[in-house]
Enzyme design. Structure first.
Site, PDB file in Angstrom:
ATOM      1  N   ASP A   1      -7.095 -15.283 -62.801  1.00 33.43           N
ATOM      2  CA  ASP A   1      -7.872 -16.469 -63.158  1.00 33.43           C
ATOM      3  C   ASP A   1      -7.478 -17.001 -64.536  1.00 33.43           C
ATOM      4  O   ASP A   1      -6.722 -16.356 -65.264  1.00 33.43           O
ATOM      5  CB  ASP A   1      -9.381 -16.153 -63.104  1.00 33.43           C
ATOM      6  CG  ASP A   1      -9.729 -14.809 -63.750  1.00 33.43           C
ATOM      7  OD1 ASP A   1      -8.907 -14.277 -64.511  1.00 33.43           O
ATOM      8  OD2 ASP A   1     -10.837 -14.299 -63.496  1.00 33.43           O
TER       9      ASP A   1
ATOM     10  N   ASN B   1     -22.761  -9.567 -62.880  1.00 29.67           N
ATOM     11  CA  ASN B   1     -23.425 -10.228 -61.745  1.00 29.67           C
ATOM     12  C   ASN B   1     -22.653 -10.023 -60.438  1.00 29.67           C
ATOM     13  O   ASN B   1     -22.916 -10.697 -59.443  1.00 29.67           O
ATOM     14  CB  ASN B   1     -23.631 -11.726 -62.033  1.00 29.67           C
ATOM     15  CG  ASN B   1     -22.312 -12.489 -62.135  1.00 29.67           C
ATOM     16  OD1 ASN B   1     -21.248 -11.904 -61.999  1.00 29.67           O
ATOM     17  ND2 ASN B   1     -22.389 -13.784 -62.365  1.00 29.67           N
TER      18      ASN B   1
ATOM     19  N   GLU C   1     -17.895 -16.406 -58.720  1.00 26.48           N
ATOM     20  CA  GLU C   1     -19.302 -16.177 -59.023  1.00 26.48           C
ATOM     21  C   GLU C   1     -20.100 -15.983 -57.730  1.00 26.48           C
ATOM     22  O   GLU C   1     -19.624 -16.338 -56.646  1.00 26.48           O
ATOM     23  CB  GLU C   1     -19.854 -17.383 -59.796  1.00 26.48           C
ATOM     24  CG  GLU C   1     -19.188 -17.629 -61.148  1.00 26.48           C
ATOM     25  CD  GLU C   1     -19.608 -16.634 -62.229  1.00 26.48           C
ATOM     26  OE1 GLU C   1     -20.059 -15.514 -61.893  1.00 26.48           O
ATOM     27  OE2 GLU C   1     -19.483 -16.973 -63.415  1.00 26.48           O
TER      28      GLU C   1
ATOM     29  N   HIS D   1     -19.375 -10.515 -59.945  1.00 25.92           N
ATOM     30  CA  HIS D   1     -18.206 -11.358 -59.678  1.00 25.92           C
ATOM     31  C   HIS D   1     -16.898 -10.584 -59.800  1.00 25.92           C
ATOM     32  O   HIS D   1     -16.809  -9.604 -60.553  1.00 25.92           O
ATOM     33  CB  HIS D   1     -18.203 -12.623 -60.551  1.00 25.92           C
ATOM     34  CG  HIS D   1     -17.831 -12.432 -61.988  1.00 25.92           C
ATOM     35  ND1 HIS D   1     -18.684 -12.713 -63.029  1.00 25.92           N
ATOM     36  CD2 HIS D   1     -16.685 -12.005 -62.575  1.00 25.92           C
ATOM     37  CE1 HIS D   1     -18.079 -12.481 -64.174  1.00 25.92           C
ATOM     38  NE2 HIS D   1     -16.859 -12.029 -63.929  1.00 25.92           N
TER      39      HIS D   1
END
Ligand code: GLP
Length: 262
Positions: A67, A136, A143, A138
């Site tokens: 990313d 979270n 996400e 990811h």
């Protein structure tokens, strides 16, 4: 899924490096999937030791980062391109021409995403993908609610991820970009092997949800359950919420010698 609970973060890094080195031993021009953030640093350090000692040669390997932020000034040291150059390409003596990061500064971001997918395909696909996991759940910058079939695309970062990553921007939340390009979950799942590393208690809930929870877009890391060759390497703190920890320890203790990687 192979789940290995290790005594500390250093051991996690060494175990990840051993798995990557085994892939490169079998295929010197392997395609490595590279990740950023703090989680993989121990793996890169352990790979560096192998390269420096002459036990591992990555000069013929190539790499694709997961990313990149969108909209950072060119050459920004917070960009993942700069991080990959500093933490991976240079120290591991990889050929910079063979290591790619999504182009977060592209004029046409959608074209850049399509081009990235094409480049991975043209390289023959990723042989081993190193992954971290966000608090979270990811992976990459996928996400929660990312499509399990998603490909490389533009995403909006969650507030949680921006807050978590503000530490790389001198704590300045406003400086953390709102958008990014990330390989999709579908892209990541096409890698031949996945190696996810997690350390510390802040990751315990995300690791347990990804490994033992339901397969759900709410926990992007749970897609590892779909992969036939996924390994999860965690230290004791990151393993704290695993319900079947005893079973994972039992499995490792009784691992047949032909299955060991070191
Ligand atoms: C970051 C990266 C991910 C990384 C995750 C965890 O935002 N995009 O690739 O795995 O979040 O980060 P860290 O390893 O620093 O905890």
């Amino acid at each position: 899924m192979e789940i290995v609970i290790l005594p500390d973060a250093q051991a996690v890094g060494r175990a990840a490096a051993a798995r990557i080195a085994a892939v490169v031993r079998a295929k010197p021009d392997a395609v490595l999937g590279l990740s950023t953030g703090s989680s993989p640093l121990g793996a890169y350090a352990a790979l560096r030791e192998r390269v420096d000692s002459g036990a591992l040669d990555l000069s013929r390997a190539s790499g694709f980062a997961l990313d990149e932020y969108v909209g950072l000034p060119a050459g920004s040291e917070q960009s993942y391109a700069a991080t990959i150059a500093a933490e991976v390409t240079g120290p591991l003596r990889m050929d910079p021409a063979r290591v790619r990061v999504p182009d977060g500064g592209a004029h046409d971001l959608e074209a850049a995403c399509a081009d990235y997918e094409r480049a991975i395909r043209d390289a023959g696909g990723v042989d081993v993908q190193l992954l971290g996991i966000g608090a979270n759940g990811h992976i990459g910058f996928n996400e929660p609610t990312s499509s399990i079939a998603s490909r490389t695309r533009i995403k909006t970062l969650s507030e949680r991820t921006r807050e978590d990553n503000a530490r790389f921007f001198d704590g300045d939340l406003e400086a953390v970009p709102l958008h990014c390009i990330t390989q999709g979950l579908g892209t990541i799942l096409e890698a031949r092997r996945l190696v996810l590393v997690a350390q510390g208690e802040a990751k315990a809930a995300a690791v347990a949800a990804a490994v033992e929870g339901p397969l759900t877009a709410m926990v992007p890391g749970s897609v590892l359950q779909l992969h036939p060759a996924a390994t999860v390497l965690v230290d004791e703190a990151a393993a704290a919420d695993l319900r079947l920890a005893d079973y994972y320890r039992w499995t490792v203790a009784n691992q047949p010698s032909w299955q060991r990687v070191d």
